[in-house]
Design an enzyme around this catalytic site. Structure first.
Site, PDB file in Angstrom:
ATOM      1  N   ARG A  28      41.418  41.343  34.945  1.00  0.00           N
ATOM      2  CA  ARG A  28      40.190  42.161  34.882  1.00  0.00           C
ATOM      3  C   ARG A  28      39.867  42.561  33.450  1.00  0.00           C
ATOM      4  O   ARG A  28      38.707  42.785  33.116  1.00  0.00           O
ATOM      5  CB  ARG A  28      40.367  43.395  35.778  1.00  0.00           C
ATOM      6  N   ILE A  54      31.099  48.084  35.588  1.00  0.00           N
ATOM      7  CA  ILE A  54      31.871  47.183  36.447  1.00  0.00           C
ATOM      8  C   ILE A  54      32.401  48.103  37.554  1.00  0.00           C
ATOM      9  O   ILE A  54      32.865  49.213  37.275  1.00  0.00           O
ATOM     10  CB  ILE A  54      33.007  46.484  35.656  1.00  0.00           C
ATOM     11  N   SER A  55      32.284  47.676  38.821  1.00  0.00           N
ATOM     12  CA  SER A  55      32.649  48.550  39.942  1.00  0.00           C
ATOM     13  C   SER A  55      34.159  48.827  39.976  1.00  0.00           C
ATOM     14  O   SER A  55      34.949  48.086  39.392  1.00  0.00           O
ATOM     15  CB  SER A  55      32.250  47.895  41.262  1.00  0.00           C
ATOM     16  N   HIS A  56      34.545  49.898  40.716  1.00  0.00           N
ATOM     17  CA  HIS A  56      35.969  50.148  40.980  1.00  0.00           C
ATOM     18  C   HIS A  56      36.571  48.881  41.605  1.00  0.00           C
ATOM     19  O   HIS A  56      35.926  48.285  42.485  1.00  0.00           O
ATOM     20  CB  HIS A  56      36.145  51.215  42.072  1.00  0.00           C
ATOM     21  N   PRO A  57      37.807  48.536  41.275  1.00  0.00           N
ATOM     22  CA  PRO A  57      38.449  47.405  41.961  1.00  0.00           C
ATOM     23  C   PRO A  57      38.438  47.571  43.482  1.00  0.00           C
ATOM     24  O   PRO A  57      38.255  46.617  44.216  1.00  0.00           O
ATOM     25  CB  PRO A  57      39.875  47.405  41.409  1.00  0.00           C
TER      26      PRO A  57
END
Ligand code: SAH
Length: 209
Positions: A28, A54-57
């Protein structure tokens, strides 16, 4: 660190081993500003420029799990952002088309995906509300920005038997909605909990400037 992230996601309820495997394999930190590298494997969102994140995993994993990706699925993603979610979808065997409204983000993520060996992902600068009619219909559609309604054009571009995942709500909170189009073309909606995304805005950045 990636293994630890997978453990966190498992703990938070993600069960699809193929999703966990893709997230466990994809670095990531490649998709983040190097200033955030040490933090890249925490369950946190990060700024990626143009006021976007970028979104939370966990959000990536949750949406990907809901999408039920099968190898060779033709997938439309709305909101390329960093390119991370597109890469996860391709690692699961999907064929990915992705649209981003910010020209700078589009150029950056397209170049990065190409450099990282994800050159088969088709990236486009445009308005995701319009979908990608010349390439549709799609088996799956994934919207990674918060919409205030389900765009009819996107539902139209879903194959019979296809599935769309889209967060719908207001600027601060959205509900994760799954739309299933059955093999006779009938559409059914289900709800899957609350999330917070950056807004799904209509038009491109050049049109709103
Ligand atoms: N999938 C991304 C998450 C990006 S955040 C990732 O993995 O990094 C959501 C993205 O949707 C933002 O980059 C935002 O600019 C984009 N977006 C918002 N409205 C859009 C629209 N109408 N068309 C295309 N992209 C849009």
């Amino acid at each position: 660190m990636r293994r630890q992230l997978v453990d966190i996601l498992r703990h938070k309820g993600i069960q699809d081993e193929r999703v966990l495997q893709a997230i466990g394999r994809l670095p990531r930190h490649w998709f983040l500003d190097p200033a955030f590298s040490d933090w890249a494997y925490r369950n946190l969102p990060f700024a990626i420029g143009c006021g976007q994140t970028i979104s939370h995993p966990h959000t990536v994993a949750f949406q990907t799990e809901l999408l039920r990706v099968s190898p060779r699925d033709k997938i439309l993603e709305i909101g390329t952002g960093s390119g991370y979610q597109s890469a996860v979808l391709q690692m699961m065997g999907g064929r990915v088309w992705t649209i981003e409204r910010h020209h700078a983000l589009h150029l950056e993520s397209r170049a990065l995906l190409e450099d990282l060996g994800f050159g088969q992902i088709r990236c486009r600068h445009g308005d995701g509300y319009l979908g990608w009619p010349t390439e549709g219909p799609f088996d799956k559609i994934l919207v990674t920005a918060g919409a205030d309604h389900v765009p009819a054009r996107l539902v139209d571009q879903l194959k019979w038997g296809g599935r769309m995942v889209i967060p719908v709500g207001d600027d601060t909170s959205q509900e994760m909605i799954v739309i299933d189009k059955d093999r006779y073309g009938a559409v059914r909606k289900s709800r899957h909990g609350a999330f917070a995304f950056v807004p799904f805005l209509s038009g491109t950045d050049s049109q709103s400037r």
